[in-house]
Design an enzyme around this catalytic site. Structure first.
Site, short mmCIF file in Angstrom:
data_model
loop_
_atom_site.label_atom_id
_atom_site.label_comp_id
_atom_site.label_asym_id
_atom_site.label_seq_id
_atom_site.Cartn_x
_atom_site.Cartn_y
_atom_site.Cartn_z
N GLU A 184 -63.83 -6.45 7.09
CA GLU A 184 -63.52 -7.68 7.83
C GLU A 184 -64.21 -8.96 7.35
O GLU A 184 -63.69 -10.06 7.55
CB GLU A 184 -63.88 -7.51 9.32
CG GLU A 184 -63.02 -6.54 10.09
CD GLU A 184 -63.43 -5.08 9.93
OE1 GLU A 184 -64.56 -4.84 9.41
OE2 GLU A 184 -62.66 -4.18 10.29
N THR A 210 -69.98 -1.91 11.77
CA THR A 210 -70.61 -0.90 10.92
C THR A 210 -70.16 -1.07 9.48
O THR A 210 -69.19 -1.79 9.19
CB THR A 210 -70.23 0.52 11.38
OG1 THR A 210 -68.82 0.63 11.39
CG2 THR A 210 -70.80 0.81 12.76
N GLY A 234 -65.47 -4.52 16.23
CA GLY A 234 -64.12 -4.06 15.91
C GLY A 234 -63.48 -3.37 17.11
O GLY A 234 -62.30 -3.55 17.40
N SER A 251 -73.38 2.95 8.91
CA SER A 251 -72.93 4.12 9.67
C SER A 251 -72.67 5.32 8.77
O SER A 251 -72.55 6.44 9.25
CB SER A 251 -71.64 3.79 10.44
OG SER A 251 -70.61 3.49 9.52
N ASP A 252 -72.56 5.06 7.46
CA ASP A 252 -72.35 6.17 6.52
C ASP A 252 -72.73 5.69 5.13
O ASP A 252 -72.92 4.49 4.91
CB ASP A 252 -70.89 6.64 6.55
CG ASP A 252 -69.91 5.52 6.24
OD1 ASP A 252 -69.64 4.71 7.14
OD2 ASP A 252 -69.44 5.43 5.10
N HIS A 262 -51.61 -14.12 20.92
CA HIS A 262 -52.19 -12.78 21.04
C HIS A 262 -53.37 -12.69 22.00
O HIS A 262 -53.99 -11.64 22.11
CB HIS A 262 -52.62 -12.26 19.66
CG HIS A 262 -51.50 -12.22 18.68
ND1 HIS A 262 -51.23 -13.27 17.83
CD2 HIS A 262 -50.57 -11.27 18.43
CE1 HIS A 262 -50.18 -12.96 17.09
NE2 HIS A 262 -49.76 -11.76 17.43
N1 HPA Z 1 -65.57 2.07 4.30
C1 HPA Z 1 -64.98 1.01 4.86
N2 HPA Z 1 -65.36 0.51 6.00
C2 HPA Z 1 -66.39 1.08 6.64
C3 HPA Z 1 -67.04 2.18 6.11
C4 HPA Z 1 -66.61 2.69 4.89
O1 HPA Z 1 -67.16 3.68 4.36
N3 HPA Z 1 -68.01 2.53 6.98
C5 HPA Z 1 -67.95 1.68 8.01
N4 HPA Z 1 -66.98 0.79 7.80
#
Ligand code: HPA
Length: 233
Positions: free
Chosen positions: A181, A90, A20, A203-204, A4
């Protein structure tokens, strides 16, 4: 070339950064490395090798999730003699005190993936970060006055879960964040005697439902890249 990855032997440095997103790999190569050579375009999973100061370093996308990351990590360590792997990515916060843009350095990662149960005959393996990389990244983050948290995370096989409350049990046991991961990265590094660390930006938040603005996303990646570059062995 491996199945790959379209690189010749020797084209990939012993240390690799693993975002990623393959376009992040290109951004990293363009902004942080000199003498850059692209070593992979197979499946659009861009990979580059260059120099940072006097150190050779590579960067390559992994895609999202443990199966794709595992394919690349297996080939990188087995066929290209990569010895240090740093994921830069993230994560979603599972604790209320975590803010968007904070850094997370996972010591270990729980998972809903069955892959290690399959590997260990039904038993549970505890994947761990390389301690020197972890300590170096922690100190580098503190030197830059970044807000950094160290602890356990959770690597999921699903981004969209049927149960919107799934994360609460993990949060109750102190798990800091979720992504998709790190369990595979730490496990494969251990199997092959390599060193691994994930460096993550929130990131969230599953707690507050907040999401990073474009600006926070833009800032997060260079900070992780700088930290990773500062600890190349
Ligand atoms: N869930 C899974 N993977 C992620 C998330 C999430 O909320 N945010 C960034 N990677």
């Amino acid at each position: 070339m491996s199945i790959h990855i379209g690189a010749e032997k020797g084209q990939i440095a012993p240390t690799i950064l693993l975002p990623g997103d393959p376009l992040r790999a290109r951004f990293f190569a363009e902004h942080f490395l000199s003498d850059v050579v692209c070593f992979n375009e197979v499946r659009g999973m861009l990979g580059f090798t260059g120099r940072h100061g006097n150190k050779r370093v590579s960067v390559m996308g992994t895609g999202m999730g443990m199966p794709t990351l595992s394919i690349y990590v297996n080939e990188l360590v087995r066929e290209y003699d990569v010895t240090t792997l740093m994921r830069v990515g993230t994560c979603g916060a599972l604790q209320p005190e975590l803010e968007i843009g904070d850094l997370i350095l996972p010591m270990t990662s729980s998972t809903n993936s069955q892959v290690n149960r399959h590997r260990f005959g039904g038993l549970d393996y505890a994947p761990a970060a390389d301690f020197e990389l972890l300590l170096g990244a922690y100190e580098a983050a503190r030197e830059r006055e970044a807000t950094v948290h160290v602890g356990g995370i959770y690597s999921s096989d699903t981004f969209y879960d049927d149960d919107p409350e799934w994360w609460k049990k993990w949060a109750a046991y102190g798990t800091l964040a979720c992504e998709m991961e790190t369990t595979a990265l730490y496990t494969l590094a251990a199997k092959h005697g390599a060193r691994a660390l994930s460096i993550l930006t929130v990131s969230d938040s599953l707690v507050t439902r907040k999401e990073a603005s474009a600006e926070v996303r833009e800032r997060g990646f260079p900070l992780m890249a700088e930290i990773a570059l500062s600890i190349i062995p």
